[in-house]
Design an enzyme around this catalytic site. Sequence first.
Site, PDB file in Angstrom:
ATOM      1  N   LYS A  52     -13.096 -32.420 -67.221  1.00 18.87           N
ATOM      2  CA  LYS A  52     -13.091 -30.960 -67.390  1.00 18.87           C
ATOM      3  C   LYS A  52     -14.294 -30.397 -68.138  1.00 18.87           C
ATOM      4  CE  LYS A  52     -10.502 -29.630 -65.348  1.00 18.87           C
ATOM      5  NZ  LYS A  52     -10.739 -29.749 -63.858  1.00 18.87           N
ATOM      6  N   GLY A  54     -17.298 -29.910 -66.381  1.00 25.13           N
ATOM      7  CA  GLY A  54     -18.244 -29.344 -65.411  1.00 25.13           C
ATOM      8  C   GLY A  54     -18.847 -30.390 -64.491  1.00 25.13           C
ATOM      9  N   HIS A 128     -15.889 -40.633 -65.115  1.00 27.05           N
ATOM     10  CA  HIS A 128     -15.461 -40.121 -66.425  1.00 27.05           C
ATOM     11  C   HIS A 128     -15.385 -41.264 -67.435  1.00 27.05           C
ATOM     12  CE1 HIS A 128     -14.756 -36.170 -64.943  1.00 27.05           C
ATOM     13  NE2 HIS A 128     -13.699 -36.463 -64.221  1.00 27.05           N
ATOM     14  N   ARG A 150     -19.040 -30.561 -72.777  1.00 25.13           N
ATOM     15  CA  ARG A 150     -18.549 -29.184 -72.951  1.00 25.13           C
ATOM     16  C   ARG A 150     -17.934 -29.040 -74.331  1.00 25.13           C
ATOM     17  NH1 ARG A 150     -14.179 -26.293 -68.837  1.00 25.13           N
ATOM     18  NH2 ARG A 150     -14.703 -24.144 -69.418  1.00 25.13           N
ATOM     19  N   SER A 158      -9.033 -26.331 -70.786  1.00 23.83           N
ATOM     20  CA  SER A 158      -9.193 -26.649 -69.364  1.00 23.83           C
ATOM     21  C   SER A 158      -8.357 -27.888 -69.009  1.00 23.83           C
ATOM     22  CB  SER A 158     -10.677 -26.878 -69.051  1.00 23.83           C
ATOM     23  OG  SER A 158     -10.859 -27.133 -67.686  1.00 23.83           O
ATOM     24  N   PHE A 250     -20.045 -19.665 -60.127  1.00 21.95           N
ATOM     25  CA  PHE A 250     -18.590 -19.901 -60.131  1.00 21.95           C
ATOM     26  C   PHE A 250     -17.895 -19.188 -58.962  1.00 21.95           C
ATOM     27  CE2 PHE A 250     -14.239 -18.860 -61.379  1.00 21.95           C
ATOM     28  CZ  PHE A 250     -13.762 -20.102 -61.763  1.00 21.95           C
ATOM     29  N   GLY A 278     -13.924 -20.919 -65.527  1.00 24.50           N
ATOM     30  CA  GLY A 278     -15.361 -21.171 -65.636  1.00 24.50           C
ATOM     31  C   GLY A 278     -16.048 -20.391 -66.740  1.00 24.50           C
TER      32      GLY A 278
HETATM   33  P1  A3P Z   1     -11.997 -24.150 -66.445  1.00 25.24           P
HETATM   34  O1  A3P Z   1     -10.709 -24.888 -66.296  1.00 25.24           O
HETATM   35  O2  A3P Z   1     -12.262 -23.752 -67.874  1.00 25.24           O
HETATM   36  O3  A3P Z   1     -12.130 -22.991 -65.520  1.00 25.24           O
HETATM   37  P2  A3P Z   1     -14.663 -30.770 -63.958  1.00 25.24           P
HETATM   38  O4  A3P Z   1     -15.356 -30.490 -62.679  1.00 25.24           O
HETATM   39  O5  A3P Z   1     -15.416 -31.711 -64.848  1.00 25.24           O
HETATM   40  O6  A3P Z   1     -13.246 -31.156 -63.723  1.00 25.24           O
HETATM   41  O7  A3P Z   1     -14.668 -29.398 -64.792  1.00 25.24           O
HETATM   42  C1  A3P Z   1     -13.865 -28.313 -64.367  1.00 25.24           C
HETATM   43  C2  A3P Z   1     -14.222 -27.076 -65.155  1.00 25.24           C
HETATM   44  O8  A3P Z   1     -15.522 -26.638 -64.726  1.00 25.24           O
HETATM   45  C3  A3P Z   1     -13.243 -25.940 -64.874  1.00 25.24           C
HETATM   46  O9  A3P Z   1     -13.190 -25.173 -66.073  1.00 25.24           O
HETATM   47  C4  A3P Z   1     -13.963 -25.223 -63.749  1.00 25.24           C
HETATM   48  O10 A3P Z   1     -13.552 -23.906 -63.550  1.00 25.24           O
HETATM   49  C5  A3P Z   1     -15.402 -25.291 -64.274  1.00 25.24           C
HETATM   50  N1  A3P Z   1     -16.391 -25.012 -63.228  1.00 25.24           N
HETATM   51  C6  A3P Z   1     -16.485 -25.546 -61.995  1.00 25.24           C
HETATM   52  N2  A3P Z   1     -17.501 -24.978 -61.324  1.00 25.24           N
HETATM   53  C7  A3P Z   1     -18.051 -24.062 -62.145  1.00 25.24           C
HETATM   54  C8  A3P Z   1     -19.136 -23.131 -62.007  1.00 25.24           C
HETATM   55  N3  A3P Z   1     -19.824 -23.017 -60.890  1.00 25.24           N
HETATM   56  N4  A3P Z   1     -19.429 -22.341 -63.073  1.00 25.24           N
HETATM   57  C9  A3P Z   1     -18.721 -22.429 -64.222  1.00 25.24           C
HETATM   58  N5  A3P Z   1     -17.695 -23.283 -64.402  1.00 25.24           N
HETATM   59  C10 A3P Z   1     -17.358 -24.093 -63.375  1.00 25.24           C
END
Ligand code: A3P
Length: 314
Positions: A52, A54, A128, A150, A158, A250, A278
């Site tokens: 989580k 990004g 991960h 993050r 998240s 996003f 995001g």
């Molecule tokens: P949130 O749950 O805070 O929205 P991962 O891909 O490592 O699982 O991370 C997921 C997180 O990255 C989620 O956060 C998701 O919304 C965010 N995310 C994915 N694409 C994004 C983008 N283009 N811009 C900003 N955040 C993004």
Amino acid sequence: MMWKRINQEQITRPEMFDFHGVNMVHYYTDNWENIQKFQAKPDDILIASYPKSGNTWMSYILDLLCFGISSESQQSLPLSSKVPTLEITIPVTKSVQNALGAVGSGLTLTGVQHANMVSTSPRLIKTHLPVQFIPKTFWEQNCKIVYVARNPKDNLVSSFHFDQMILLHPVPKDWRSYFHRFLQGKMVFGSWYDHVSNWWNKKETYSNLHYVFYEDMVKDTRLEIDKLCSFLNLPHSSEEKDRITAKVHFDEMKENPFTNLSRFPGFDRTKSTFMRKGKVGDWKNYFTVAQNEEFDEDYKKKMENSTLRFYSEL
Ligand code: A3P
């Protein structure tokens, strides 16, 4: 398409257990020997992160930087088909079991098999795993590695939503107990504090590691794309980088069926959505004042010797 191969009925919520000092679930340890024996190629790019942070966003940026906006796969393959998760083992449908018989599979599809099926050059591989679990081949081959970190407060929020929807993780109880679980490091893939710190320290001895902060990506995606191009020696024009910046926003990724994981069968979509918010600072909607104080105090103790600095608001 890789997702059609997953047998959702066979996925049951797992228990966490201690695995060489790190909390894990069997979906990420079942194939351990083969993970450790994995053969990297020198041009493989590993995209590592705590869950989580990004990773999907970074994977899509690298996919576009390496293969271009107009590559055929942008219109035909979901990102997760192109970017295998190294450590995963998931049940697959009968027809896939039969098809995979040729490569020695039983009832599952593993990230290692998936990575070995990827024919692009470079291969983008997601993980991960904490740094001490990375197969040694990546270091031996001097592969380029991008690590995304993050801030812990947003990471925690998240994760709380994600763990409710992802069937491969234990169901979180209430927010309060989940908050304490995070502080105690009782999370799948272990403690956030250890993960981000140990990867950060690895930079001192391994120069092919590019450490990126989610908050910097939100603040100035274009600048982070510039830095990635330098790190990967990719000579993109300014216009191309602008186009990629727009494409990975996003709102674009949320609408894009190839990046929003809307068809991934390992999710219970009644609980949350993958492309959730995001944002930087969403934690403020969840932390009480007392929790924030407790968190900050605990953070100071855990991270006092670290040179890592996170921003939890922009
Ligand atoms: P949130 O749950 O805070 O929205 P991962 O891909 O490592 O699982 O991370 C997921 C997180 O990255 C989620 O956060 C998701 O919304 C965010 N995310 C994915 N694409 C994004 C983008 N283009 N811009 C900003 N955040 C993004």
